[in-house]
Design an enzyme around this catalytic site. Structure first.
Site, PDB file in Angstrom:
ATOM      1  N   HIS A 151      20.640   1.658  51.244  1.00 10.85           N
ATOM      2  CA  HIS A 151      20.647   3.118  51.080  1.00 10.85           C
ATOM      3  C   HIS A 151      19.205   3.623  51.084  1.00 10.85           C
ATOM      4  CE1 HIS A 151      24.882   3.372  49.867  1.00 10.85           C
ATOM      5  NE2 HIS A 151      24.673   2.407  49.011  1.00 10.85           N
TER       6      HIS A 151
ATOM      7  N   ASP B 214      31.236   1.087  50.920  1.00  8.64           N
ATOM      8  CA  ASP B 214      30.232   1.928  51.592  1.00  8.64           C
ATOM      9  C   ASP B 214      29.437   1.121  52.631  1.00  8.64           C
ATOM     10  OD1 ASP B 214      29.296   0.653  49.243  1.00  8.64           O
ATOM     11  OD2 ASP B 214      27.591   2.007  49.060  1.00  8.64           O
TER      12      ASP B 214
ATOM     13  N   TYR C 111      18.726   5.265  40.789  1.00 15.17           N
ATOM     14  CA  TYR C 111      19.582   4.231  41.394  1.00 15.17           C
ATOM     15  C   TYR C 111      19.546   2.970  40.530  1.00 15.17           C
ATOM     16  CZ  TYR C 111      21.515   1.597  45.384  1.00 15.17           C
ATOM     17  OH  TYR C 111      22.302   0.840  46.215  1.00 15.17           O
TER      18      TYR C 111
ATOM     19  N   ASP D  65      21.737  -3.691  48.175  1.00 10.07           N
ATOM     20  CA  ASP D  65      21.597  -2.609  47.191  1.00 10.07           C
ATOM     21  C   ASP D  65      20.213  -2.570  46.528  1.00 10.07           C
ATOM     22  OD1 ASP D  65      24.013  -1.195  47.292  1.00 10.07           O
ATOM     23  OD2 ASP D  65      25.034  -2.644  46.036  1.00 10.07           O
TER      24      ASP D  65
ATOM     25  N   GLU E 104      31.224  -4.077  49.070  1.00 13.41           N
ATOM     26  CA  GLU E 104      31.583  -2.717  48.651  1.00 13.41           C
ATOM     27  C   GLU E 104      31.823  -1.833  49.883  1.00 13.41           C
ATOM     28  OE1 GLU E 104      28.999  -0.923  45.703  1.00 13.41           O
ATOM     29  OE2 GLU E 104      30.582   0.485  45.141  1.00 13.41           O
TER      30      GLU E 104
ATOM     31  N   HIS F 115      31.229   7.835  43.412  1.00 13.01           N
ATOM     32  CA  HIS F 115      32.054   7.353  42.290  1.00 13.01           C
ATOM     33  C   HIS F 115      31.466   7.725  40.920  1.00 13.01           C
ATOM     34  CE1 HIS F 115      29.488   3.780  42.054  1.00 13.01           C
ATOM     35  NE2 HIS F 115      29.947   3.259  43.146  1.00 13.01           N
TER      36      HIS F 115
ATOM     37  N   HIS G  90      24.628  -5.427  43.670  1.00 10.37           N
ATOM     38  CA  HIS G  90      25.130  -5.001  42.387  1.00 10.37           C
ATOM     39  C   HIS G  90      26.532  -5.518  42.102  1.00 10.37           C
ATOM     40  CE1 HIS G  90      27.774  -1.226  43.092  1.00 10.37           C
ATOM     41  NE2 HIS G  90      27.869  -1.311  41.800  1.00 10.37           N
TER      42      HIS G  90
ATOM     43  N   HIS H 123      27.306  -7.267  51.617  1.00  8.56           N
ATOM     44  CA  HIS H 123      27.933  -6.738  50.397  1.00  8.56           C
ATOM     45  C   HIS H 123      29.317  -6.209  50.755  1.00  8.56           C
ATOM     46  CE1 HIS H 123      28.458  -4.804  46.632  1.00  8.56           C
ATOM     47  NE2 HIS H 123      27.750  -3.708  46.814  1.00  8.56           N
TER      48      HIS H 123
HETATM   49 FE1  FEO Z   1      27.013  -1.692  45.823  1.00 10.59          FE
HETATM   50 FE2  FEO Z   1      25.935   0.724  48.177  1.00 10.59          FE
HETATM   51  O1  FEO Z   1      26.984  -0.619  47.383  1.00 10.59           O
END
Ligand code: FEO
Length: 392
Positions: free
Chosen positions: A221, A80, A190, A162, A78, A22, A143, A76
């Site tokens: 991640h 992903d 990051y 995150d 989100e 994104h 986040h 989370h």
């Molecule tokens: Fe805020 Fe990798 O997601």
């Protein structure tokens, strides 16, 4: 699949070819980390982006039949991390989805538009898996508002979502297997692009993380931190306190190389004072690389020519991004060229740098069409002044 401890496995996916997240440039790809904990109850912690669902399932199947999973913990919302939640649930008929009460439950419902078998947790909630347990700590804005971390006892593994992540596709699963310089650079980028606006929340999460005394930090991640825990915790402390080092960044865009000549002269002036300087053209550097580089810099000089009574469009994008990220404790300066009419982009840059939270030098350094030798000398002097302020 990678074994982390007895009965604890990494079962995530590696996205080797992703180069844009994104708008965030992921030059080294990324991973979507998911973890499996086996006890009397079986828990899958997070899923992966839906494109990588088959990879997740294949790794889970190396360890157990997905139908045996009792809990699907969503740290989370989100996509992903929760993107394949519905697909995973279809394979796990008895699984309950564990999410944080505040924002998690609502967020998952808003993404999936279906009735999910939800169990909500909050600060201090514990989920017993048998001999092991997961305790939950909400980490809002690290986040998204729904983020939380889970701590596995007695193994002392922190599933940190995150926080402490890096966008890095690698065959290494643990920090000591990867190049530490690359890891820290990706962790910094990051942090700068994702967590920079939330220093107070990061500081609070860091304090809680330290108190838990994890042996492994398993983010959502990148690699897991095990061999270099002090380094990443110390870096998060520094970044959350807004600590900088004597370094300046010059960021510019240019139309006919006049502002570029000014930028080079400003950078030269900074270097003449013995201060480290970096330079980015918006024509060749992307925004996330620039803010990653800016994280520990103490000063930022920004230059743009005037176009249609404003800064150039790429500069407008950079300044908008900067205002959202709100870097703390930095000194700013502005410069630029213009053509006719007398208006310059300098005023607009200074206003935006101030709105982004920088302490901006009052100098109004603008040149008509192309800088003379005297005007280039004035650019060097602006650089010197900035460097002296950094040193002072
Ligand atoms: Fe805020 Fe990798 O997601």
């Amino acid at each position: 699949m990678t074994r982390i401890a007895e009965g604890v496995f990494w079962v995530g996916a590696i996205d080797w070819t992703r180069r844009d997240f994104h708008g965030y440039s992921t030059h080294h790809g990324t991973t979507y980390n998911a973890y499996l904990v086996l006890d009397e109850k079986k828990a899958l912690i997070d899923t992966v982006q839906s494109s990588h669902f088959p990879e997740l399932v294949a790794r889970v199947k190396e360890v157990l039949d997905p139908g045996e999973i009792d809990y699907l913990v969503s740290l989370h919302v989100e996509p992903d991390h929760s993107g394949s939640l519905a697909q995973v649930l279809a394979l796990c008929p008895k699984a309950q989805v564990v999410t944080v009460e505040r924002h998690g439950e609502q967020g998952l419902q808003r993404y999936f538009h279906q009735k999910l078998p939800l169990v909500t947790v909050k600060e201090g909630s514990t989920l017993s898996l048998g001999k092991r347990s997961l305790s939950f700590v909400p980490t809002p804005m690290l986040h998204w508002p729904d983020n939380m971390v889970a701590f596995l006892s007695p193994d002392a593994i922190l599933f940190s979502s995150d926080a402490y992540g890096q966008h890095l596709a690698t065959s290494a699963r643990f920090d000591e297997q990867a190049d530490l310089g690359l890891l820290m650079a990706e962790a910094a980028k990051y942090y700068a692009t994702i967590l920079l606006p939330f220093p107070a929340q990061v500081a609070r999460a860091l304090e809680r993380t330290r108190a838990l005394q994890p042996k492994v930090i398993a983010p959502s991640h990148g690699v897991m931190w095990r061999g270099h825990l002090p380094e990443i915790l110390e870096a998060y402390g520094r970044w959350s306190r807004g600590e900088t080092r004597p370094r300046a960044l010059v960021v510019y865009d240019t139309m006919w190389h006049s502002t570029e000549a000014m930028a080079l002269a400003v950078a030269e002036g900074i270097a003449q004072e013995g201060v480290e300087v970096g330079l980015h053209s918006l024509g060749s550097s992307d925004l996330s690389d620039i803010v990653g580089d800016l994280l520990e810099a103490r000063a930022l000089a920004v230059g743009s020519p005037l176009l249609n009574n404003n800064v150039l469009p790429r500069m407008a994008a950079f300044l908008t991004y900067l205002k959202g990220l709100r870097p703390r404790g930095k000194i700013g300066a502005a410069f630029g060229s213009f053509g006719w009419g007398g208006a310059t982009a300098v005023k607009a840059i200074k206003e935006d740098l101030t709105l982004a939270g920088l302490e901006v030098l009052e100098d109004e350094l603008a040149v008509r069409f192309s800088p003379t030798q005297e005007e280039l000398q004035a650019c060097r002097q602006l650089g010197q002044k900035l460097a002296q302020k950094i040193k002072g």
